[in-house]
Structure formats: structure tokens, C-alpha cells
Enzyme design. Structure first.
Site, mmCIF file in Angstrom:
data_model
loop_
_atom_site.group_PDB
_atom_site.id
_atom_site.type_symbol
_atom_site.label_atom_id
_atom_site.label_comp_id
_atom_site.label_asym_id
_atom_site.label_seq_id
_atom_site.Cartn_x
_atom_site.Cartn_y
_atom_site.Cartn_z
ATOM 1 N N HIS A 1 -3.217 -21.558 20.639
ATOM 2 C CA HIS A 1 -4.466 -22.157 21.019
ATOM 3 C C HIS A 1 -5.413 -21.803 19.839
ATOM 4 O O HIS A 1 -5.222 -20.678 18.844
ATOM 5 C CB HIS A 1 -5.013 -21.044 21.906
ATOM 6 C CG HIS A 1 -3.445 -20.531 23.244
ATOM 7 N ND1 HIS A 1 -3.373 -19.257 22.814
ATOM 8 C CD2 HIS A 1 -3.564 -21.332 23.486
ATOM 9 C CE1 HIS A 1 -2.674 -19.066 24.652
ATOM 10 N NE2 HIS A 1 -2.464 -20.548 24.399
ATOM 11 N N TYR B 1 -7.586 -7.621 18.647
ATOM 12 C CA TYR B 1 -8.006 -8.568 17.743
ATOM 13 C C TYR B 1 -9.651 -8.721 18.092
ATOM 14 O O TYR B 1 -10.289 -8.746 19.309
ATOM 15 C CB TYR B 1 -7.659 -10.460 18.161
ATOM 16 C CG TYR B 1 -7.216 -10.534 19.200
ATOM 17 C CD1 TYR B 1 -8.442 -11.185 20.256
ATOM 18 C CD2 TYR B 1 -6.228 -10.223 20.600
ATOM 19 C CE1 TYR B 1 -8.141 -11.953 21.607
ATOM 20 C CE2 TYR B 1 -5.984 -10.792 21.340
ATOM 21 C CZ TYR B 1 -6.916 -11.112 22.042
ATOM 22 O OH TYR B 1 -7.150 -11.865 23.485
#
Length: 435
Positions: A63, A126
């Protein structure tokens, strides 16, 4: 800590310091001061997410999200693979490496990322610099596309149907760069910017009016990377009136402060334009770092807007002088007078450089494209330093008139002819030092 470049522009591998003993280990997953000093972008994270995979061989991706992200492993190990899906020459470039507790990665917007966990119970964190949105536009590519040549180390144990359905690289439409928004599209600079930035998004009065900062809310700021402020109140004499003073401060300062807040909150690059009028004109040529010393209200508002712009981490403050472009300007006025047979009186004791609006627009674009250091830059025409009378005589000559038909007068003589109308003090010397 060490930062390593990769073949994918902007994709950085970060080797972290991990401190361990018999109890376990400790690391700083994100330390803004140290990491930015080492070369990591100050990307302004606003959200933290954690991904956990229980079974080794689980594969996620590939992605490309519309934001930057910083990925570090909390437990276990993962094989990471990245594909550049941004418009440009690097489209399709790949890179892969193993991430563990001592190895993290910075992934710029538009670079697609994928992770196959190598150990059961792997978790990675993240940080992203935009809030997740269901409406966000992703660009995806098949992790199993043979054209990518990614050597997945384990058989695929788990993979979502959605990820399996991603297109191969040959069918991917690249992610467009962040948008550039221009405020003040109808002015001389705004019109020049439309020619050199045809893909930018332009807004003009009254839809967006810096005197009414709430109108900035009409702009969709998602996906914007740069905002260029080409709007300003520039009537230097009008600014000396009560009404003009209020409007000058509203547009040039309060409105710019609203733009600055948006730029800070969203991590945008703000380009703002200032003027030679921030100086008192005592120096024959003004340096970039010369302290401001404005004479009149207009110059005071421009000095204030410089201070406001300086608080934006990513900013270009572009000083210029004597701009002429599409629309009413000094050169057009002199050309008209020459054609009408008028012999004007023109000031001959103010000196500066004429700046075509096209030169100013091209200078702004070059600052952005070259990645020039943020801060103050002088952008003007590179012609000779002249008086207004010199320029007028040149225009008259081009129109076939005798340059002697232009009579040079002092600033005091010129202003005396204006009667009781408000007039602003002008800097005697307006030339800006150029690099």
C-alpha cells in the site's frame, strides 16, 4: 544511531541504538531532536498505530498511503519491501530489508510498503503525519507481481483477499504529488504563477479573502504540500488612511497569520511575499539579513508579515521590489502616456530594480523545486539599479518618444503635487542584494 539511504528517493533505513541487559532492552523509537539532526525529515507525526501478526509468514500490502510514516519493530522481526509508486522517474523502484528492534524505516508519501513477519508474535509501530481517514486515497500494487521481483522469505501464511486483488505494477496509476494551493490568483503575481504552475489550485477574492480569514476554510487542505500567498494589500498611499490602515493590517498580517497556523498544523510549506518597503532605504542595497526598518504603514505590515511567516518551520519569505505584470502598473502607465503625447514628471531620486511578475513567479518555483534552504530570499529582476524616471525614459524611447519628454523631479516635488491626499513615505533606495 545511523541513517542509510536507499535506491528509493526519500526512503531511509534507520539503525537505532538498543540498550539491553538481563532484564530486556530499551530503545528510543522516535526522538525528534536526535533523529532530525541525523538527517531524518522533521515530518510532524500526529498519530501512532500498532500492527500485530501472530503467525510467521503473514503478509500485508503493498500500500502507498497519502502521508509519511516511520515504522519500527516492537517485538519480533519483519521482512519489509517498498515500491515507489509516485509520479516521476523513480516510479517502480524497489527496495527490501529486514526490520528488527534495532532497524526502523522512514517511508515517504507515495512509496508503497509491505511487511511479511518472520516470527510469530511480531508487532510493529508506525507514526504518521496525517490522521487516518476512510476517504484517504491509496495507491496499491500486488505483492506477488513477478515484475517486482520481491524475494519473500517465507511462504505466504495469511494474506487478505483485498491485498491479493491489488493490480500489477503495469496497471498502477502513479500517486500524484501533494497539491500546491495559490491564494490571490487574480493579482499580478497570481496570474504569472498560473502560467508556471498550471497544475496548481488557484483561489481568488472574494471566495478566499485574507481580510476574512474564515474564508480559508473553503479550501480542502487535505493532500496539500505547499501554499503560496500571492494576495496582499499593496496600496501604499491608501494604507495611510484610517480605512486603508485597517485593511492593510487585516490582509497582510491577520490573514497571513491564519495561513501560518494552517501551515504549522498540517506541516505545509508556506511561501509568502514581502517588499523592499520593509527597509528605510538608507542603504544603497539591502542585505537579506538587514534588520527591517519600515517607514510607512504598508511597510510596517510587511515587516509584521515577515515575523509571522518566520514561525512556520517550512517557509520561504520572498522579498521583491517594483513588480510589474499583467494589470495596472508603472510601465503600462508610462507606455499609455507616451502614446497619448503626455510629457510627465517622474521621480528621479528613488532607486531600485524593476521585477517582472514572471521573474518573481519563476523564482518562487525554483526555490520550491531546488529544495533551497527555508528562510528569507531576495527575488527581483537582475537589471540595473535605476530611478523611476530612468525607467520612464526607457519606455518612452521604446514607444518612439524623445526620452527628454520625461522630466525628473524629486520625491518632495512629486508629493507636493498631490495636494492633501495621503501619501506614504518611500524608501530612497530599494535595490535588494541578489545571490
Amino acid at each position: 544511531m545511523r541513517i542509510e539511504n536507499t535506491p528509493v528517493p526519500g526512503l531511509l533505513v534507520v539503525h537505532l541504538d538498543v540498550h539491553g541487559d538481563s532484564r530486556g532492552w530499551f530503545k528510543e523509537s522516535w526522538q525528534r531532536e536526535r533523529m532530525t539532526a541525523a538527517g531524518l525529515p522533521d515530518f510532524g507525526p500526529v498519530q501512532q498505530n500498532v500492527s500485530y501478526n501472530g503467525l510467521a509468514g503473514t503478509l500485508r500490502g503493498i500500500h502507498a498511503e497519502p502521508w509519511d510514516k516511520f515504522v519500527s519493530v516492537a517485538a519480533g522481526r519483519a521482512f519489509g519491501a517498498w515500491v515507489d509508486l509516485r509520479e516521476g522517474d523513480s516510479f517502480g523502484t524497489t527496495f527490501w530489508t529486514v526490520l528488527d528492534t534495532a532497524t526502523a524505516v522512514f517511508v515517504p508519501r507515495g512509496v508503497a510498503n509491505s511487511y511479511q513477519v518472520l516470527e510469530d508474535g511480531t508487532a510493529y509501530s508506525y507514526l504518521v503525519n496525517d490522521h487516518w481517514s476512510a476517504d484517504a486515497t491509496y495507491v496499491n500494487v500486488s505483492a506477488l507481481d513477478p515484475a517486482l521481483g520481491i524475494p519473500w522469505p517465507l511462504p505466504v501464511a495469511e494474506m487478505s483477499d483485498k491485498d491479493r486483488g491489488h493490480p500489477v505494477l503495469a496497471e498502477v496509476r502513479p500517486m500524484a504529488p501533494r497539491r500546491t494551493v495559490v491564494v490571490g490568483a487574480g493579482g499580478q503575481l497570481g496570474r504569472a504563477l498560473q502560467r508556471v504552475l498550471p497544475d496548481a489550485e488557484f483561489h481568488d477574492f472574494p471566495e478566499v479573502d485574507l481580510a476574512r480569514p474564515e474564508t480559508l476554510d473553503s479550501i480542502d487542505w487535505s493532500g496539500v504540500g505547499t501554499v503560496i500567498n500571492a494576495a496582499a494589500y499593496t496600496n501604499v498611499d491608501g494604507a495611510e488612511t484610517p480605512e486603508g490602515r485597517r485593511l492593510a493590517w487585516a490582509v497582510n498580517v491577520t490573514g497571513v497569520a491564519a495561513l501560518a497556523r494552517i501551515a504549522i498544523a498540517r506541516g505545509l510549506t508556506l511561501v509568502n511575499v514581502s517588499s523592499d518597503y520593509v527597509f528605510d532605504g538608507t542603504a544603497e542595497e539591502h542585505e537579506v539579513d538587514e534588520p527591517v526598518s519600515p517607514l510607512g504603514v504598508y511597510g510596517q505590515t510587511k515587516a509584521a508579515t515577515e515575523a509571522v511567516t518566520s514561525v512556520v518551520p517550512r517557509h520561504y519569505l520572498v522579498r521583491t521590489s517594483w513588480v510589474v505584470g499583467e494589470g495596472a502598473n508603472f510601465v503600462d502607465t508610462m507606455r499609455r502616456l507616451a502614446r497619448e503625447g503626455v510629457s510627465p514628471d517622474v521621480v528621479d531620486d528613488q532607486f531600485g530594480r524593476l521585477t517582472p511578475a514572471s521573474v518573481l513567479a519563476e523564482g518562487i518555483v525554483e526555490l520550491l523545486r531546488s529544495g533551497a534552504p527555508y528562510g528569507v530570499h531576495h527575488v527581483t529582476g537582475r537589471g540595473p539599479v535605476e530611478s523611476w524616471a530612468d525607467i520612464a525614459r526607457r519606455v518612452f524611447a521604446e514607444e518612439g518618444r524623445d526620452p527628454a519628454d520625461v522630466t525628473g523631479v524629486s520625491t518632495e516635488q512629486y508629493l507636493a503635487g498631490r495636494g492633501d491626499r495621503p501619501t506614504a513615505p518611500r524608501p530612497r533606495h530599494s535595490a535588494l542584494r541578489l545571490p
